[in-house]
Design an enzyme around this catalytic site. Structure first.
Site, PDB file in Angstrom:
ATOM      1  CB  SER A  24       3.875  -3.942   1.206  1.00  0.00           C
ATOM      2  OG  SER A  24       4.358  -2.785   1.829  1.00  0.00           O
ATOM      3  CG  HIS A  65       1.009  -2.492   5.571  1.00  0.00           C
ATOM      4  ND1 HIS A  65       0.746  -1.926   4.347  1.00  0.00           N
ATOM      5  CD2 HIS A  65       2.220  -3.108   5.443  1.00  0.00           C
ATOM      6  CE1 HIS A  65       1.735  -2.192   3.515  1.00  0.00           C
ATOM      7  NE2 HIS A  65       2.637  -2.910   4.153  1.00  0.00           N
ATOM      8  CG  ASP A 121      -1.581   0.270   4.903  1.00  0.00           C
ATOM      9  OD1 ASP A 121      -0.501   0.854   5.128  1.00  0.00           O
ATOM     10  OD2 ASP A 121      -1.714  -0.554   3.981  1.00  0.00           O
TER      11      ASP A 121
END
Length: 345
Positions: A191, A313, A283
């Protein structure tokens, strides 16, 4: 068809695409993933975007949810054995910060990956993301240098990428001190950490410094475009949604035109190291990860891309309870082993 009519048709097609995604049912989590999402919901966290950064850092995390699932199954929630961890200190532009050295069993010297945790540049730390470098150290038989870079809003952009690059330089200079091989160093992260991994690669290229052997980008943040198909489809997804991303961007304070903040804005990605990209179906960041993979390929960078269906995610570190997370970790570890092996030939 005249130019005006063509533009009108293109606009209509774009609106139709957005409408299609707006009305499409969001993807469904698989059984493993749903257990974690249910556990996370049961922990009673508040919406991150309604909180101050200090409050947000106290909220239950997906890692806490994994521990709850393990406990509910009657299994140990202790960290996976077979890896030793020690703390060291790096001097960065914003002050000292800690790195944690994850070393697998064996004699070494081991190849190394500098790993950057997620959390939108604002929340979480190396301890929150312990499961990922721990798993990769074992599966890739490599040392992981997990970086506690300075977080926003106390330290806004460019503090995080500057720390990330300082950690990379430090690793090249000090790898031998912790049984690492300075000639075999990769970067990676999840991320926000995926953002930092590819930004460090850009910085090394731009400085004409030693390039990482590989960049592992797990659902990286590379754009601030929140109108993409995956942002529309997964606007209300858990554990990451569109309002949270807006909150992260606000606190990070990155220059939206600066590729060191948003790598998809870079005029060229030529000369970057090979990339392995892991994506999750559920996500908001899915579309930009795909676009980034295509941009890298267009600019001559070797890319290995894998999307995992039915997971969200943050799934990557959930190998203890989500099978597809273990599969993704193996995919990443195999790519690392291949890159490290190639460097010795």
């Amino acid at each position: 068809m005249n130019k005006k009519l063509l533009l009108t048709s293109l606009a209509a097609a774009a609106l139709a695409t957005v409408a299609l995604y707006s009305h499409a049912a969001p993807p469904k989590a698989d059984a493993d993933m749903q257990k974690v999402l249910d556990a996370l919901a049961s922990l009673g966290g508040k919406p991150i975007e309604t909180l101050t950064p200090e409050e947000a850092r106290q909220q239950p995390t997906p890692a806490d949810a994994v521990k709850k699932v393990l406990t509910d199954m009657g299994k140990s929630a202790a960290p996976e054995a077979g890896v030793t961890v020690k703390q060291m200190t790096v001097k960065g532009p914003s002050g000292d910060f800690s790195v944690y050295i994850y070393t697998p069993e064996g004699t070494g010297p081991f190849p190394v990956m500098v790993y950057y945790h997620g959390g939108g540049f604002v929340i979480a730390d190396t301890k929150t993301y312990d499961a990922s470098p721990r798993a990769l150290a074992k599966m890739a038989n490599a040392i992981m240098v997990s970086v506690d870079y300075h977080r926003a809003p106390e330290h806004k952009f460019p503090a995080a990428p500057e720390d990330a690059y300082a950690a990379y330089e430090w690793t090249l200079a000090h790898a031998k001190e912790f049984n690492g091989d300075p000639s075999r160093v990769a970067v990676g992260g999840e991320s926000a950490g995926g953002n930092l991994a590819t930004v460090v690669s850009m910085m090394a290229r731009d400085k004409q410094a030693t390039l990482p052997l590989m960049q592992l980008l797990v659902y990286p943040v590379v754009s601030d475009d929140m109108t993409t198909p995956s942002y529309v489809k997964n606007a209300d997804a858990k554990p990451l949604n569109k309002p949270m991303m807006g909150w992260f961007f606000k606190h990070y304070g990155g220059d939206p035109a600066n590729p060191y903040a948003l790598p998809l804005k870079a005029p060229s990605l030529k000369g970057l190291p090979p990339a392995t990209i892991v994506a999750a179906e559920i996500d908001p960041l899915l579309s930009e990860g795909k676009t980034y993979a295509e941009r890298l390929k267009q600019d001559g960078v070797t890319v290995s891309y894998q999307e995992y269906k039915g997971v969200t995610h943050e799934f990557f570190g959930m190998g203890a309870v989500v099978k597809k997370a273990k599969d993704a970790q193996q995919f990443a570890a195999d790519a690392l082993k291949k890159a490290f092996a190639a460097a010795t030939q």
